[in-house]
Scaffold this motif. Structure first.
Motif, short mmCIF file in Angstrom:
data_model
loop_
_atom_site.label_atom_id
_atom_site.label_comp_id
_atom_site.label_asym_id
_atom_site.label_seq_id
_atom_site.Cartn_x
_atom_site.Cartn_y
_atom_site.Cartn_z
N VAL A 66 0.84 -1.20 0.00
CA VAL A 66 0.00 0.00 0.00
C VAL A 66 0.88 1.25 0.00
CG1 VAL A 66 -1.70 1.31 1.36
CG2 VAL A 66 -1.89 -1.18 1.18
N LYS A 67 0.48 2.24 -0.81
CA LYS A 67 1.17 3.53 -0.80
C LYS A 67 0.80 4.29 0.47
CE LYS A 67 1.27 4.53 -5.77
NZ LYS A 67 0.81 5.50 -6.80
N GLN A 68 1.81 4.79 1.17
CA GLN A 68 1.59 5.56 2.39
C GLN A 68 2.09 6.99 2.15
OE1 GLN A 68 0.21 4.45 5.55
NE2 GLN A 68 0.06 6.67 5.59
N THR A 69 1.17 7.93 1.99
CA THR A 69 1.53 9.33 1.76
C THR A 69 2.05 9.94 3.06
OG1 THR A 69 -0.16 9.52 0.06
CG2 THR A 69 0.67 11.58 1.00
N ILE A 70 3.18 10.63 2.96
CA ILE A 70 3.74 11.27 4.15
C ILE A 70 3.84 12.78 4.04
CG2 ILE A 70 5.01 9.22 4.90
CD1 ILE A 70 7.55 10.77 3.90
N GLN A 71 3.71 13.31 2.82
CA GLN A 71 3.82 14.76 2.67
C GLN A 71 3.13 15.19 1.39
OE1 GLN A 71 7.90 16.14 2.58
NE2 GLN A 71 7.31 18.26 2.34
N PHE A 72 2.57 16.39 1.44
CA PHE A 72 2.04 17.06 0.25
C PHE A 72 2.82 18.35 0.07
CE2 PHE A 72 -1.88 14.89 1.83
CZ PHE A 72 -2.09 14.07 0.74
N ALA A 73 2.80 18.87 -1.14
CA ALA A 73 3.38 20.19 -1.40
C ALA A 73 2.50 20.90 -2.42
CB ALA A 73 4.81 20.07 -1.92
N ILE A 74 2.03 22.07 -2.02
CA ILE A 74 1.26 22.94 -2.92
C ILE A 74 2.13 24.14 -3.27
CG2 ILE A 74 -1.02 22.21 -2.13
CD1 ILE A 74 -1.07 24.71 -0.34
N GLU A 75 1.54 25.12 -3.90
CA GLU A 75 2.27 26.30 -4.32
C GLU A 75 3.09 26.89 -3.16
OE1 GLU A 75 -1.03 25.60 -7.09
OE2 GLU A 75 -1.02 25.78 -4.92
N ASP A 76 4.32 27.24 -3.48
CA ASP A 76 5.27 27.87 -2.55
C ASP A 76 5.79 26.92 -1.47
OD1 ASP A 76 4.98 30.22 -3.98
OD2 ASP A 76 3.56 31.09 -2.58
N TRP A 77 5.66 25.62 -1.66
CA TRP A 77 6.20 24.65 -0.72
C TRP A 77 7.32 23.87 -1.38
CZ3 TRP A 77 2.11 21.73 2.68
CH2 TRP A 77 1.30 22.65 3.33
N TRP A 78 8.24 23.42 -0.57
CA TRP A 78 9.34 22.55 -0.99
C TRP A 78 8.97 21.10 -0.66
CZ3 TRP A 78 13.67 23.89 -3.59
CH2 TRP A 78 13.99 25.25 -3.65
N ILE A 79 9.50 20.17 -1.45
CA ILE A 79 9.31 18.76 -1.15
C ILE A 79 10.55 17.99 -1.58
CG2 ILE A 79 8.12 18.23 -3.31
CD1 ILE A 79 6.28 16.33 -1.63
N CYS A 80 10.98 17.11 -0.70
CA CYS A 80 12.18 16.31 -0.96
C CYS A 80 12.40 15.39 0.24
CB CYS A 80 13.38 17.25 -1.11
SG CYS A 80 14.95 16.43 -1.44
N ASP A 81 13.12 14.29 0.00
CA ASP A 81 13.65 13.50 1.11
C ASP A 81 14.93 14.23 1.51
OD1 ASP A 81 14.92 11.75 2.82
OD2 ASP A 81 14.72 10.00 1.51
N PHE A 82 14.79 15.22 2.39
CA PHE A 82 15.90 16.10 2.71
C PHE A 82 17.08 15.35 3.31
CE2 PHE A 82 12.30 19.15 2.85
CZ PHE A 82 12.71 19.96 1.81
N LEU A 83 16.83 14.33 4.11
CA LEU A 83 17.92 13.59 4.72
C LEU A 83 18.75 12.88 3.65
CD1 LEU A 83 19.33 12.80 7.33
CD2 LEU A 83 17.77 10.85 7.50
N ALA A 84 18.10 12.15 2.76
CA ALA A 84 18.82 11.46 1.68
C ALA A 84 19.48 12.47 0.74
CB ALA A 84 17.88 10.54 0.91
N PHE A 85 18.81 13.57 0.48
CA PHE A 85 19.36 14.61 -0.40
C PHE A 85 20.68 15.14 0.17
CE2 PHE A 85 19.58 19.10 -1.86
CZ PHE A 85 19.51 18.92 -3.23
N HIS A 86 20.68 15.45 1.45
CA HIS A 86 21.89 16.02 2.06
C HIS A 86 22.99 15.00 2.26
CE1 HIS A 86 20.59 20.11 2.45
NE2 HIS A 86 19.41 19.66 2.80
N LYS A 87 22.62 13.75 2.45
CA LYS A 87 23.64 12.70 2.62
C LYS A 87 24.06 12.09 1.28
CE LYS A 87 22.94 10.51 6.95
NZ LYS A 87 22.32 9.37 7.63
#
Length: 191
Positions: A66-87
């Motif tokens: 099953v897909k488990q949604t953890i975050q949404f992003a609308i206008e003017d929001w950022w979205i990313c797996d920030f931990l994996a991005f930075h590492k």
């Protein structure tokens, strides 16, 4: 180049438009169709996304498929797996467009170059990350402290734009509820 990011940056730090022109050159602007996957689980070479127009979601696939949604992003929001991005490590998440969207993206290498060339952007991103981290803590508080019904109503009252734009089954996924339960409490509210 979109001025939405320029306006967003200036909510947190002050830069003039000529500097923004240079900052914007580190980003790509893309239009993506509904259901386009921007980031896939298991990848290391992905970007962070700023939503100019549209709606994105981040999710993972549970062991039961099953897909488990953890975050949404609308206008003017950022979205990313920030931990994996930075590492620069593998992400466990997918990012997908829920609506046709226009986004700005920046790769890890361009992000590092941007921060080196414009150190003031470190302050901007720090403030954005602090807000994102704070929002995730609030979500945990609600998940552990409130009834399922209270979680749903708090979310829809705090973010009415999501109730209008996001399919009910995705709101249910984000809140850890079943779509059937959300239908039931929505019917009760109308009664």
């Amino acid at each position: 180049m979109s001025h939405k990011l320029y306006n967003h940056i200036n909510k947190f730090i002050t830069i003039d438009e000529s500097i923004y022109e240079n900052i914007a050159s580190f980003f790509e602007i893309d239009s993506v169709k509904k259901k386009t996957t921007l980031t896939e689980s298991g990848t290391t070479n992905f970007s962070t996304y700023f939503v100019i127009d549209g709606l994105l979601q981040m999710y993972f696939i549970r062991e039961d498929g099953v897909k488990q949604t953890i975050q949404f992003a609308i206008e003017d929001w950022w979205i990313c797996d920030f931990l994996a991005f930075h590492k620069t490590s593998k992400t466990d998440f997918y990012i997908e467009a829920i609506e046709e969207s226009q986004i700005m993206s920046i790769s890890k290498s361009n992000y590092e170059l941007l921060l080196k060339e414009y150190p003031i952007m470190e302050s901007y991103f720090r403030k954005v990350y602090q807000i994102a981290y704070g929002a995730s803590l609030v979500k945990f508080k609600y998940l552990f402290n409130y009834s399922k019904e209270d979680i749903y109503f708090h979310f829809t009252e705090s973010f009415p734009e999501f109730e209008q734009r996001v399919p009910q089954y995705l709101i249910a996924s984000f809140l850890g509820l079943t779509p059937e339960y959300v239908s039931k409490i929505r019917r009760q509210k109308r009664s």
